[in-house]
Design an enzyme around this catalytic site. Structure first.
Site, PDB file in Angstrom:
ATOM      1  N   SER A  69       0.952  -0.975   0.075  1.00 45.01           N
ATOM      2  CA  SER A  69       0.020  -0.114   0.110  1.00 45.01           C
ATOM      3  C   SER A  69       1.076   1.230  -0.016  1.00 45.01           C
ATOM      4  CB  SER A  69      -0.884  -0.173   1.254  1.00 45.01           C
ATOM      5  OG  SER A  69      -0.073  -0.224   2.239  1.00 45.01           O
ATOM      6  N   GLY A 107      -2.105  -4.217   0.957  1.00 47.02           N
ATOM      7  CA  GLY A 107      -2.287  -5.475   1.755  1.00 47.02           C
ATOM      8  C   GLY A 107      -1.143  -6.350   1.472  1.00 47.02           C
ATOM      9  N   ASN A 149       3.687  -5.405   5.570  1.00 45.77           N
ATOM     10  CA  ASN A 149       2.528  -6.210   6.106  1.00 45.77           C
ATOM     11  C   ASN A 149       2.956  -7.558   6.887  1.00 45.77           C
ATOM     12  OD1 ASN A 149       0.420  -4.662   5.213  1.00 45.77           O
ATOM     13  ND2 ASN A 149       0.921  -5.124   3.194  1.00 45.77           N
ATOM     14  N   ASP A 153      -4.905   6.512  10.161  1.00 40.07           N
ATOM     15  CA  ASP A 153      -4.617   5.357  10.533  1.00 40.07           C
ATOM     16  C   ASP A 153      -3.149   5.391  11.157  1.00 40.07           C
ATOM     17  OD1 ASP A 153      -3.098   5.349   8.360  1.00 40.07           O
ATOM     18  OD2 ASP A 153      -4.154   3.790   7.038  1.00 40.07           O
ATOM     19  N   HIS A 198      -0.263   4.758   6.733  1.00 36.95           N
ATOM     20  CA  HIS A 198      -0.144   5.421   5.498  1.00 36.95           C
ATOM     21  C   HIS A 198       0.051   6.771   5.335  1.00 36.95           C
ATOM     22  CE1 HIS A 198      -2.429   1.717   5.143  1.00 36.95           C
ATOM     23  NE2 HIS A 198      -1.766   1.486   4.588  1.00 36.95           N
TER      24      HIS A 198
END
Length: 239
Positions: A63, A97, A126, A207, A210
């Site tokens: 991402s 992801g 991830n 979040d 990011h």
């Protein structure tokens, strides 16, 4: 059109065979005259050769490279393509992801299809967030690195870090993977892709994982010092 003309008697006896022949000849002459004024184009292959001679950059990431939460054209990979200004082809195969395992599973097909000159490998984040074993992450990254080198592609490894709450031991093992791979395979390395971004809350999305659109030029500037000499070497090799 032909059905309508037949119904209206276009080809009836009033239009003799001789007149029809003259009509066809007139149309043919008109078409030739029109075509003669169109610009001529000689396909000497230069355009195709030029396109094929451009180096191809393959970005294999998650991402962070897939412009998550922002417009695609705002992401650092799109900004990279803009900076290169047609001097290279940039292929973004990043998926939000994605883990190193997922990337490794699809890497061979992408490598064969795209035949890149440079692979920017940005995977592992991830794996870390899921607490997966660093040894597994290393094996997956090593596989993609080896496949790239066997295909005569240079590899730029883009490292990432994880939050301190994962524990210092795990964090050290995680970040150590990127450094050990760079040493073993003699790779160029960006130690931390989000340098000058991750700890600035104004440059991170809500979040906390990011980066925002405003952070993307900084990310590109983190990548560029390692990528630029690789590009120059690729240009020289193609001459």
């Amino acid at each position: 059109m032909h059905t309508t003309l037949l119904k209206t008697g276009f080809f009836n006896t009033a239009f003799s065979k001789s007149a029809f022949s003259n009509f066809v000849m007139l149309v043919a002459i008109t078409l030739v005259a029109c075509l003669s004024v169109l610009p001529a184009h000689a396909d000497d292959g230069h355009d195709d050769d030029s396109a094929h001679s451009l180096p191809t950059l393959l970005v294999m990431g998650d991402s962070l490279s897939a412009a998550y939460g922002i417009e695609e054209e705002q992401g650092w990979v799109a900004l990279l393509a803009e900076r290169l200004d047609g001097q290279a082809q940039v292929v973004n195969a990043s998926i939000s992801g994605e883990t190193t395992s997922g990337g490794a599973q699809r890497f061979a097909d992408i490598l064969r299809q795209r035949q890149p000159d440079i692979v920017l490998l940005e995977l592992g984040g991830n794996d870390g967030l899921r607490g997966l074993p660093p040894a597994q992450m290393r094996a997956n990254l090593a596989s993609m690195i080896e496949q790239s080198q066997q295909a005569d592609a240079e590899v730029l490894l883009l490292g990432i870090d994880i939050p301190p709450n994962y524990g210092q031991a795990y964090r050290d093992a995680f970040t150590g993977v990127f450094h050990s791979l760079a040493d073993e395979y003699a790779l160029s390395l960006v130690p931390f892709l989000l340098e000058d971004v991750a700890l600035n809350t104004q440059l991170m999305q809500s979040d906390g994982i990011h980066p925002t659109a405003e952070a993307q030029p900084i990310i590109l500037d983190n990548v560029w010092p390692e990528l630029e000499p690789m590009l120059e070497a690729t240009y020289q090799a193609a001459q």
